[in-house]
Design a protein around this motif. Structure first.
Motif, mmCIF file in Angstrom:
data_model
loop_
_atom_site.group_PDB
_atom_site.id
_atom_site.type_symbol
_atom_site.label_atom_id
_atom_site.label_comp_id
_atom_site.label_asym_id
_atom_site.label_seq_id
_atom_site.Cartn_x
_atom_site.Cartn_y
_atom_site.Cartn_z
ATOM 1 N N GLU A 240 70.992 -13.460 32.406
ATOM 2 C CA GLU A 240 71.699 -13.823 32.675
ATOM 3 C C GLU A 240 72.170 -15.177 33.112
ATOM 4 O OE1 GLU A 240 73.360 -11.898 35.464
ATOM 5 O OE2 GLU A 240 73.798 -9.971 34.181
ATOM 6 N N ALA A 241 71.212 -15.293 33.363
ATOM 7 C CA ALA A 241 71.185 -18.027 33.547
ATOM 8 C C ALA A 241 71.010 -18.143 31.863
ATOM 9 C CB ALA A 241 69.939 -18.128 34.286
ATOM 10 N N ILE A 242 70.237 -18.220 31.372
ATOM 11 C CA ILE A 242 69.689 -19.122 29.583
ATOM 12 C C ILE A 242 70.177 -17.953 28.705
ATOM 13 C CG2 ILE A 242 68.680 -21.047 31.274
ATOM 14 C CD1 ILE A 242 65.749 -19.401 30.002
ATOM 15 N N GLY A 243 70.442 -16.739 28.626
ATOM 16 C CA GLY A 243 70.962 -16.169 27.518
ATOM 17 C C GLY A 243 69.641 -16.279 25.991
ATOM 18 N N ASP A 244 69.895 -16.335 25.005
ATOM 19 C CA ASP A 244 68.576 -16.523 23.911
ATOM 20 C C ASP A 244 67.847 -17.820 24.222
ATOM 21 O OD1 ASP A 244 69.963 -14.518 22.363
ATOM 22 O OD2 ASP A 244 70.959 -15.621 21.038
ATOM 23 N N GLN A 245 67.697 -18.346 25.220
ATOM 24 C CA GLN A 245 66.467 -19.336 25.894
ATOM 25 C C GLN A 245 65.499 -18.630 26.264
ATOM 26 O OE1 GLN A 245 69.591 -21.588 27.595
ATOM 27 N NE2 GLN A 245 67.916 -23.320 27.506
ATOM 28 N N LEU A 246 65.899 -17.375 26.156
ATOM 29 C CA LEU A 246 64.221 -16.857 26.605
ATOM 30 C C LEU A 246 63.958 -15.646 25.949
ATOM 31 C CD1 LEU A 246 62.539 -14.903 29.222
ATOM 32 C CD2 LEU A 246 64.861 -13.381 29.422
ATOM 33 N N THR A 247 62.775 -15.646 25.291
ATOM 34 C CA THR A 247 61.882 -14.614 24.721
ATOM 35 C C THR A 247 60.970 -14.123 25.177
ATOM 36 O OG1 THR A 247 62.148 -16.648 23.308
ATOM 37 C CG2 THR A 247 60.574 -14.608 21.974
ATOM 38 N N CYS A 248 61.244 -12.635 25.399
ATOM 39 C CA CYS A 248 60.360 -11.673 26.348
ATOM 40 C C CYS A 248 59.182 -11.630 25.647
ATOM 41 C CB CYS A 248 61.294 -10.512 26.901
ATOM 42 S SG CYS A 248 62.173 -10.965 27.757
ATOM 43 N N ILE A 249 58.060 -11.387 25.912
ATOM 44 C CA ILE A 249 56.715 -10.617 24.811
ATOM 45 C C ILE A 249 56.546 -9.775 25.816
ATOM 46 C CG2 ILE A 249 54.168 -11.175 23.758
ATOM 47 C CD1 ILE A 249 55.446 -14.350 23.922
ATOM 48 N N GLU A 260 56.864 4.648 26.882
ATOM 49 C CA GLU A 260 57.091 3.860 27.735
ATOM 50 C C GLU A 260 57.803 2.370 26.787
ATOM 51 O OE1 GLU A 260 55.211 1.906 31.853
ATOM 52 O OE2 GLU A 260 53.801 2.789 30.674
ATOM 53 N N VAL A 261 56.533 2.878 25.475
ATOM 54 C CA VAL A 261 57.182 1.252 24.117
ATOM 55 C C VAL A 261 59.003 1.756 24.387
ATOM 56 C CG1 VAL A 261 56.772 0.256 22.327
ATOM 57 C CG2 VAL A 261 54.692 1.515 23.395
ATOM 58 N N GLU A 262 59.436 2.881 23.424
ATOM 59 C CA GLU A 262 60.287 2.894 23.180
ATOM 60 C C GLU A 262 61.450 2.927 24.339
ATOM 61 O OE1 GLU A 262 57.869 5.252 23.582
ATOM 62 O OE2 GLU A 262 57.642 4.638 20.957
ATOM 63 N N MET A 263 61.399 3.351 25.559
ATOM 64 C CA MET A 263 62.287 2.606 26.404
ATOM 65 C C MET A 263 62.666 1.543 27.095
ATOM 66 S SD MET A 263 62.496 2.029 29.976
ATOM 67 C CE MET A 263 61.346 1.971 31.193
ATOM 68 N N ILE A 264 61.414 0.892 26.930
ATOM 69 C CA ILE A 264 61.607 -0.949 27.290
ATOM 70 C C ILE A 264 62.406 -1.275 25.798
ATOM 71 C CG2 ILE A 264 60.286 -3.093 27.182
ATOM 72 C CD1 ILE A 264 58.487 -1.822 28.586
ATOM 73 N N MET A 265 62.078 -1.062 24.758
ATOM 74 C CA MET A 265 62.573 -1.818 23.409
ATOM 75 C C MET A 265 64.493 -1.429 23.425
ATOM 76 S SD MET A 265 60.665 -3.914 22.509
ATOM 77 C CE MET A 265 61.696 -3.994 21.016
ATOM 78 N N SER A 266 63.764 -0.019 23.952
ATOM 79 C CA SER A 266 66.401 0.138 23.972
ATOM 80 C C SER A 266 66.684 -0.571 24.764
ATOM 81 C CB SER A 266 65.657 1.567 23.926
ATOM 82 O OG SER A 266 65.451 2.757 25.054
ATOM 83 N N THR A 267 66.529 -0.390 25.874
ATOM 84 C CA THR A 267 66.445 -0.841 27.355
ATOM 85 C C THR A 267 67.274 -2.645 27.117
ATOM 86 O OG1 THR A 267 65.805 0.364 28.824
ATOM 87 C CG2 THR A 267 66.704 -1.223 29.565
ATOM 88 N N TYR A 268 65.742 -3.195 26.837
ATOM 89 C CA TYR A 268 66.450 -4.290 26.392
ATOM 90 C C TYR A 268 66.616 -5.162 25.935
ATOM 91 C CZ TYR A 268 63.364 -4.129 31.187
ATOM 92 O OH TYR A 268 63.432 -3.787 32.213
ATOM 93 N N ALA A 269 66.203 -4.465 24.207
ATOM 94 C CA ALA A 269 66.456 -4.959 22.870
ATOM 95 C C ALA A 269 67.780 -4.446 22.776
ATOM 96 C CB ALA A 269 65.487 -4.629 21.555
ATOM 97 N N GLU A 270 67.800 -2.830 22.898
ATOM 98 C CA GLU A 270 69.103 -2.353 22.452
ATOM 99 C C GLU A 270 70.369 -2.930 23.548
ATOM 100 O OE1 GLU A 270 68.036 0.956 20.843
ATOM 101 O OE2 GLU A 270 66.797 -0.128 19.838
ATOM 102 N N HIS A 271 70.364 -2.399 24.221
ATOM 103 C CA HIS A 271 70.905 -2.955 25.990
ATOM 104 C C HIS A 271 71.339 -3.463 26.103
ATOM 105 C CE1 HIS A 271 73.478 -0.105 28.208
ATOM 106 N NE2 HIS A 271 73.126 -0.882 29.669
ATOM 107 N N HIS A 273 70.794 -6.586 24.433
ATOM 108 C CA HIS A 273 70.734 -7.427 23.641
ATOM 109 C C HIS A 273 69.537 -8.763 23.907
ATOM 110 C CE1 HIS A 273 73.580 -5.355 22.243
ATOM 111 N NE2 HIS A 273 74.517 -5.758 23.288
ATOM 112 N N MET A 274 68.401 -8.581 24.499
ATOM 113 C CA MET A 274 67.042 -9.594 24.643
ATOM 114 C C MET A 274 66.617 -9.841 24.322
ATOM 115 S SD MET A 274 67.110 -8.912 28.731
ATOM 116 C CE MET A 274 65.434 -8.973 28.947
#
Ligand code: XMP
Length: 515
Positions: A240-249, A260-271, A273-274
């Protein structure tokens, strides 16, 4: 990072086991507060900008040589002060009263009789049940103070000096055994210190987003995502603060639960847009764990392997200056508590010190929050329920729940059973009542019959505990019918398990995990 814009209370910790509870009670009343050791020095105390100061209890005796002390000028700051137990004795002692060692220790319930209608006790009846835990007592209050409460064994159980807004109570208002204790603390905060009680999770989110933006500027931040609530909240706040300047590993170590892997990817990346980099490192972790059965050995392999993979990935991202971590307030308090004090709880879980290794500055946006406050922030940020109310999951993952050697096959068996346990607990309304619940795949084998055939297969233990903070825990009294369903489903649906047992050990003497 500090929410300096808020009104705030400073709690000086003299080592009471209840100090964190004082903070909990105050924050529940929507007043921001921080706990610091009593010996941070007068300059820090005065520059803190407190709107109220609370002196906690503690095991010391004010007249002993090594008694925890503060500068008497604390009482001249013009800030209201409430001394609790040792804090009251110290206030009395420093301001010229007489504190003596009493022959009899007062421990447990006492009946407090109120005199003089103090603001501290406004709205309360004349007699109150309170919880005492002290050896020493005040024999004479300092000049200018009046007695506002007594018990059978303490003539001076509560004192005040209203013109200077100084108050002292011998009992503990922060514990549940003092039924109207919260009302007393509330009187101190609102009636005496004039606080507003407007610290909410929304205001926390707003001020964090603003200060994170200022701090980060146009730099980049990396954040390790584990799927747990803490790292999820950190990531969402930063996004929320810095948008695209954040990369999650997100490191898939092959030791995660089902889906778990699917849940994480669908929540953060797809839903949301991180930017999430998913690293499939299962081969590396499982390869190094081959043949390893000792629990500490497993940890010694998994921790460093995570650091290795994480470092390699974060070095690929350009312009990174910061590493964000989900450190919570209890970790911070534990590290500042003075040596030997009872609130110096021992925390053994390793701190990976990734920031140092990567030469990155640390950002810890949750270091002011307790776990339930983190959950409230998660809800405020719109994270899905399943993430906000997720049970804590250990860094070494399923490796410490597969007893003995960790193999892909055994991990698969455990995953299936574990999913059934969680699924049935959710359906029965028990998931959110327990601190953690999971399956443990034992190394024992057991004989059974299925149809006409003799079986010789694995035993699976159900572990479910209630706890406040994982330091102590009780086994959770899951109803028999729910346990019955879980057992039937595991044996029916999980190939390789023919017996289910229930772990009924509390902590201590047990631990929550089996390894
Ligand atoms: P124990 O088993 O010590 O667990 O009662 C207390 C809490 O800590 C979690 N736990 C770990 N977390 N790395 C972690 O990140 C570990 O090695 C580890 N061992 C235990 C456990 O799940 C419980 O919440």
């Amino acid at each position: 990072m500090n929410s300096t814009a808020h009104q705030k209370v400073l709690i000086l910790d003299f080592g009471s086991q209840y100090t964190q509870l004082i903070a909990r009670r105050i924050r529940e009343m929507r007043v921001y507060c921080e706990i610091h050791p009593f010996n941070i020095g007068f300059d820090k105390i005065s520059s803190f900008g407190a709107d109220g100061i609370i002196l906690s209890g503690g095991p010391g005796f004010v007249k002993s040589e090594d008694a925890p002390m503060i500068d008497v000028q604390v009482f001249e700051l013009g800030v209201p002060v409430l001394g609790i137990c040792y804090g009251m004795q110290l206030m009395a002692h420093l301001l010229g009263g007489v504190v003596g060692e009493s022959a009899r220790r007062e421990y447990g319930y006492a009946r407090l009789e109120l005199d003089h209608g103090s603001d501290l006790f406004a709205g309360l009846g004349e007699k109150q049940d309170v919880w005492m835990s002290h050896g020493d007592r005040i024999e004479k209050e300092p000049d200018g103070f009046i007695r506002i409460g007594r018990t059978e064994s303490s003539e001076v159980a509560a004192i005040e000096r209203p013109d200077k807004r100084l108050y002292g109570i011998q009992f503990h208002p922060e514990v549940a055994h003092t039924p109207r204790g919260t009302a007393m603390l509330g009187n101190f905060l609102f009636k005496i210190a004039g606080l507003k009680g407007d610290w909410t999770m929304r205001s926390f989110v707003e001020s964090s987003v603003k200060s994170l933006r200022e701090l980060v500027g146009d730099a980049h931040v990396v954040c390790g995502l584990s799927g747990g609530v803490d790292s999820s909240v950190v990531a969402k706040l930063l996004s929320e603060a810095i948008g695209d300047q954040l990369t999650c590993i997100f490191v898939d170590n092959g030791l995660l639960r089902k889906g778990e892997v699917e849940m994480i990817m669908s929540t953060y990346a797809e839903h949301f847009h991180m930017k999430v980099v998913m690293v499939n490192a299962a081969d590396l972790f499982l390869g190094r764990l081959k043949g390893v059965v000792d629990p500490q050995e497993k940890r010694k392999i998994i921790g460093p392997a995570f650091v290795e993979v994480f470092m390699e990935e974060s070095r690929k991202i350009a312009g990174v200056k910061f590493l964000a971590q989900g450190t919570l307030y209890p970790d911070v308090i534990e590290s500042v508590s003075f040596k030997g004090g009872p609130s110096a709880v021992i925390k053994t879980h390793h701190n990976l010190e990734l920031g140092d290794l990567l030469d990155l500055a640390l950002i810890e946006p949750l270091r002011e929050l307790f776990k339930d406050e983190v959950r409230a922030v998660g809800e405020e940020l719109g994270l899905p329920r399943e993430i906000v109310w997720r049970h804590p999951f250990p860094g070494p993952g399923l490796a410490i729940r597969v007893i003995g050697e960790v193999t892909r096959e055994r991990l698969e068996i455990l995953r299936g059973a574990d999913e059934i346990i969680l699924d049935e607990l959710v359906k029965a309304g028990w998931h959110d009542k327990v601190w953690q619940a999971f399956g443990v795949l034992l190394s024992a084998k057991s004989v059974g019959v299925m149809g006409d055939e003799r079986t010789y297969e694995n035993v699976l233990a159900i572990r479910a505990v209630t706890s406040r903070d994982a330091m102590t825990a009780d086994w959770a009294p899951i109803p028999y019918d729910v346990l019955g369903l879980i057992s039937n489903r595991i044996i029916g649906e999980t190939r390789g398990v023919n017996r289910v047992v229930l772990d009924i050990t509390s902590k201590p003497p047990g631990t929550i995990e089996w390894e």
